[in-house]
Design a protein around this motif. Structure first.
Motif, PDB file in Angstrom:
ATOM      1  N   ARG A 125      44.129  46.778  48.798  1.00 42.97           N
ATOM      2  CA  ARG A 125      43.187  47.884  48.662  1.00 42.97           C
ATOM      3  C   ARG A 125      42.958  48.154  47.183  1.00 42.97           C
ATOM      4  O   ARG A 125      43.896  48.076  46.377  1.00 42.97           O
ATOM      5  N   LEU A 126      41.732  48.455  46.814  1.00 40.63           N
ATOM      6  CA  LEU A 126      41.387  48.689  45.412  1.00 40.63           C
ATOM      7  C   LEU A 126      41.843  50.102  45.027  1.00 40.63           C
ATOM      8  O   LEU A 126      41.052  51.038  44.988  1.00 40.63           O
ATOM      9  N   ASP A 127      43.126  50.217  44.729  1.00 36.77           N
ATOM     10  CA  ASP A 127      43.757  51.508  44.477  1.00 36.77           C
ATOM     11  C   ASP A 127      44.345  51.502  43.066  1.00 36.77           C
ATOM     12  O   ASP A 127      45.212  50.676  42.757  1.00 36.77           O
ATOM     13  N   PRO A 128      43.905  52.395  42.171  1.00 35.40           N
ATOM     14  CA  PRO A 128      44.427  52.404  40.801  1.00 35.40           C
ATOM     15  C   PRO A 128      45.945  52.532  40.745  1.00 35.40           C
ATOM     16  O   PRO A 128      46.594  51.966  39.871  1.00 35.40           O
ATOM     17  N   ARG A 129      46.538  53.276  41.671  1.00 32.83           N
ATOM     18  CA  ARG A 129      47.995  53.449  41.654  1.00 32.83           C
ATOM     19  C   ARG A 129      48.705  52.141  41.966  1.00 32.83           C
ATOM     20  O   ARG A 129      49.799  51.899  41.451  1.00 32.83           O
ATOM     21  N   ARG A 130      48.096  51.320  42.800  1.00 31.85           N
ATOM     22  CA  ARG A 130      48.715  50.054  43.181  1.00 31.85           C
ATOM     23  C   ARG A 130      48.824  49.101  41.998  1.00 31.85           C
ATOM     24  O   ARG A 130      49.773  48.316  41.907  1.00 31.85           O
ATOM     25  N   PHE A 131      47.856  49.158  41.078  1.00 29.72           N
ATOM     26  CA  PHE A 131      47.789  48.183  39.999  1.00 29.72           C
ATOM     27  C   PHE A 131      48.090  48.771  38.621  1.00 29.72           C
ATOM     28  O   PHE A 131      47.912  48.094  37.618  1.00 29.72           O
ATOM     29  N   ALA A 132      48.563  49.984  38.598  1.00 26.95           N
ATOM     30  CA  ALA A 132      48.860  50.618  37.310  1.00 26.95           C
ATOM     31  C   ALA A 132      49.954  49.851  36.576  1.00 26.95           C
ATOM     32  O   ALA A 132      51.070  49.692  37.074  1.00 26.95           O
ATOM     33  N   GLY A 133      49.624  49.339  35.393  1.00 30.87           N
ATOM     34  CA  GLY A 133      50.611  48.706  34.539  1.00 30.87           C
ATOM     35  C   GLY A 133      50.998  47.283  34.881  1.00 30.87           C
ATOM     36  O   GLY A 133      51.864  46.704  34.214  1.00 30.87           O
ATOM     37  N   VAL A 134      50.350  46.652  35.885  1.00 26.89           N
ATOM     38  CA  VAL A 134      50.786  45.310  36.280  1.00 26.89           C
ATOM     39  C   VAL A 134      50.134  44.210  35.446  1.00 26.89           C
ATOM     40  O   VAL A 134      50.500  43.046  35.570  1.00 26.89           O
ATOM     41  N   GLU A 135      49.194  44.586  34.551  1.00 31.09           N
ATOM     42  CA  GLU A 135      48.502  43.544  33.795  1.00 31.09           C
ATOM     43  C   GLU A 135      49.465  42.715  32.947  1.00 31.09           C
ATOM     44  O   GLU A 135      49.279  41.497  32.774  1.00 31.09           O
ATOM     45  N   GLY A 136      50.514  43.344  32.423  1.00 24.42           N
ATOM     46  CA  GLY A 136      51.473  42.603  31.611  1.00 24.42           C
ATOM     47  C   GLY A 136      52.354  41.679  32.408  1.00 24.42           C
ATOM     48  O   GLY A 136      53.009  40.799  31.841  1.00 24.42           O
ATOM     49  N   VAL A 137      52.366  41.862  33.728  1.00 19.91           N
ATOM     50  CA  VAL A 137      53.182  41.023  34.617  1.00 19.91           C
ATOM     51  C   VAL A 137      52.369  39.877  35.203  1.00 19.91           C
ATOM     52  O   VAL A 137      52.831  38.733  35.258  1.00 19.91           O
ATOM     53  N   VAL A 138      51.143  40.157  35.614  1.00 23.60           N
ATOM     54  CA  VAL A 138      50.385  39.183  36.392  1.00 23.60           C
ATOM     55  C   VAL A 138      49.482  38.301  35.544  1.00 23.60           C
ATOM     56  O   VAL A 138      49.188  37.156  35.931  1.00 23.60           O
ATOM     57  N   ALA A 158      38.890  43.675  38.153  1.00 19.78           N
ATOM     58  CA  ALA A 158      39.258  42.374  37.600  1.00 19.78           C
ATOM     59  C   ALA A 158      40.751  42.122  37.756  1.00 19.78           C
ATOM     60  O   ALA A 158      41.180  41.013  38.105  1.00 19.78           O
ATOM     61  N   LEU A 159      41.563  43.145  37.496  1.00 15.92           N
ATOM     62  CA  LEU A 159      43.009  42.987  37.631  1.00 15.92           C
ATOM     63  C   LEU A 159      43.400  42.753  39.087  1.00 15.92           C
ATOM     64  O   LEU A 159      44.229  41.880  39.387  1.00 15.92           O
ATOM     65  N   ALA A 160      42.785  43.505  39.999  1.00 16.39           N
ATOM     66  CA  ALA A 160      43.085  43.334  41.419  1.00 16.39           C
ATOM     67  C   ALA A 160      42.672  41.957  41.914  1.00 16.39           C
ATOM     68  O   ALA A 160      43.368  41.341  42.727  1.00 16.39           O
ATOM     69  N   GLU A 161      41.540  41.447  41.436  1.00 14.06           N
ATOM     70  CA  GLU A 161      41.107  40.113  41.842  1.00 14.06           C
ATOM     71  C   GLU A 161      42.089  39.046  41.360  1.00 14.06           C
ATOM     72  O   GLU A 161      42.421  38.119  42.098  1.00 14.06           O
ATOM     73  N   HIS A 162      42.549  39.161  40.122  1.00 19.66           N
ATOM     74  CA  HIS A 162      43.537  38.205  39.624  1.00 19.66           C
ATOM     75  C   HIS A 162      44.832  38.287  40.442  1.00 19.66           C
ATOM     76  O   HIS A 162      45.437  37.266  40.774  1.00 19.66           O
ATOM     77  N   TRP A 163      45.250  39.511  40.747  1.00 18.79           N
ATOM     78  CA  TRP A 163      46.482  39.675  41.529  1.00 18.79           C
ATOM     79  C   TRP A 163      46.360  39.001  42.897  1.00 18.79           C
ATOM     80  O   TRP A 163      47.246  38.249  43.303  1.00 18.79           O
ATOM     81  N   THR A 164      45.267  39.275  43.609  1.00 17.40           N
ATOM     82  CA  THR A 164      45.134  38.724  44.956  1.00 17.40           C
ATOM     83  C   THR A 164      45.051  37.200  44.924  1.00 17.40           C
ATOM     84  O   THR A 164      45.649  36.522  45.765  1.00 17.40           O
ATOM     85  N   MET A 165      44.330  36.646  43.951  1.00 13.20           N
ATOM     86  CA  MET A 165      44.218  35.189  43.881  1.00 13.20           C
ATOM     87  C   MET A 165      45.565  34.536  43.567  1.00 13.20           C
ATOM     88  O   MET A 165      45.945  33.525  44.170  1.00 13.20           O
ATOM     89  N   LYS A 166      46.305  35.127  42.652  1.00 17.56           N
ATOM     90  CA  LYS A 166      47.605  34.544  42.306  1.00 17.56           C
ATOM     91  C   LYS A 166      48.607  34.714  43.440  1.00 17.56           C
ATOM     92  O   LYS A 166      49.424  33.831  43.702  1.00 17.56           O
ATOM     93  N   GLU A 167      48.550  35.862  44.112  1.00 14.95           N
ATOM     94  CA  GLU A 167      49.437  36.067  45.259  1.00 14.95           C
ATOM     95  C   GLU A 167      49.135  35.050  46.356  1.00 14.95           C
ATOM     96  O   GLU A 167      50.059  34.498  46.981  1.00 14.95           O
ATOM     97  N   ALA A 168      47.866  34.777  46.615  1.00 16.83           N
ATOM     98  CA  ALA A 168      47.512  33.772  47.616  1.00 16.83           C
ATOM     99  C   ALA A 168      48.041  32.392  47.222  1.00 16.83           C
ATOM    100  O   ALA A 168      48.540  31.632  48.063  1.00 16.83           O
ATOM    101  N   ILE A 169      47.945  32.054  45.947  1.00 20.60           N
ATOM    102  CA  ILE A 169      48.411  30.747  45.478  1.00 20.60           C
ATOM    103  C   ILE A 169      49.918  30.606  45.643  1.00 20.60           C
ATOM    104  O   ILE A 169      50.413  29.600  46.169  1.00 20.60           O
ATOM    105  N   VAL A 170      50.681  31.605  45.206  1.00 20.32           N
ATOM    106  CA  VAL A 170      52.135  31.466  45.292  1.00 20.32           C
ATOM    107  C   VAL A 170      52.610  31.528  46.742  1.00 20.32           C
ATOM    108  O   VAL A 170      53.644  30.948  47.086  1.00 20.32           O
ATOM    109  N   LYS A 171      51.851  32.192  47.605  1.00 25.94           N
ATOM    110  CA  LYS A 171      52.179  32.137  49.034  1.00 25.94           C
ATOM    111  C   LYS A 171      51.967  30.728  49.573  1.00 25.94           C
ATOM    112  O   LYS A 171      52.784  30.217  50.342  1.00 25.94           O
TER     113      LYS A 171
END
Length: 222
Positions: A125-138, A158-171
């Motif tokens: 879900r496109l939720d700011p709380r979900r992605f707060a501060g994760v840019e340095g990790v993902v 943009a951050l959420a899109e990168h997260w979902t794509m990388k999560e799909a890849i590592v899965k």
């Protein structure tokens, strides 16, 4: 239950867990092995429903896709770290190879099914709380520089899109987040793109399954 087919040889399904009565949750529970029954015994009601909906949705989707009875679809999982029944699902229908992946938000569950060697799906879900501060990790260093140059109004998506794509890849790789997502370098996002990670080639797509949700699917092709 909504259906979407955006990639060759991939079947996608999404369901709202509060309205999943069409799925055979009782039959799914009855077919669980010892690890699955332990999850039912130890989980909260919300966790149990999420687990059962995920398993039942995989079972229903495999049954419809491959033309086999739901009772013949055996779904299991085993965590490589703790040995408990969670992580990447495996599917046995006594015949062709079936790859499966499942993802959950707070209210929805989505699955991806394919006869490819492996597949991964992530739903967010496109939720700011979900992605707060994760840019340095993902994000990789190059991705972080590009992301930092974006207007502030574009950064969350943009951050959420990168997260979902990388999560799909590592899965699809089967590593989950044991693999550092910042080491996965993505091309500039497009509708469907090939990407190579640790010598493996994937086709990556971002289908729209439901309003307000971001989805990424990674299919291992070589």
């Amino acid at each position: 239950m909504r259906r979407a087919n955006r990639l060759p040889d991939v079947t996608l399904r999404i369901v709202d867990r509060s309205a999943a009565d069409e799925l055979d949750l009782d039959g799914t529970a009855a077919r669980l092995g010892a690890g699955g029954r332990r999850r039912l015994d130890e989980g909260s009601p919300a966790d149990v429903r999420r687990f059962l909906v995920g398993r039942a949705l995989i079972t229903r989707t495999v049954s419809e896709t491959f033309g086999v009875a739901e009772s013949l679809v055996i779904v299991s999982a085993r965590c490589a770290d703790c040995g408990l029944e969670h992580g990447r699902p495996t599917v046995d229908i006594g015949g062709p190879t079936v790859a499966a992946s499942v993802s959950h938000t707070t209210t929805s569950t989505a699955v991806a099914i394919s006869s490819a060697p492996s597949i991964g799906i992530d739903l967010e879900r496109l939720d700011p709380r979900r992605f707060a501060g994760v840019e340095g990790v993902v994000l990789s260093p190059a991705e972080l520089r590009r992301w930092s140059a974006l207007p502030g109004t574009d950064r969350l998506r943009a951050l959420a899109e990168h997260w979902t794509m990388k999560e799909a890849i590592v899965k699809a790789l089967g590593t989950g987040l044991r693999m550092d997502p910042a080491t996965v370098e993505l091309p500039q996002p497009t509708e469907v793109v090939p990407v190579e990670v640790v010598g493996r080639r994937f086709v990556l797509s971002r289908p729209e399954l439901a309003p307000g949700l971001l989805t990424a699917v990674a299919v291992l092709v070589s």
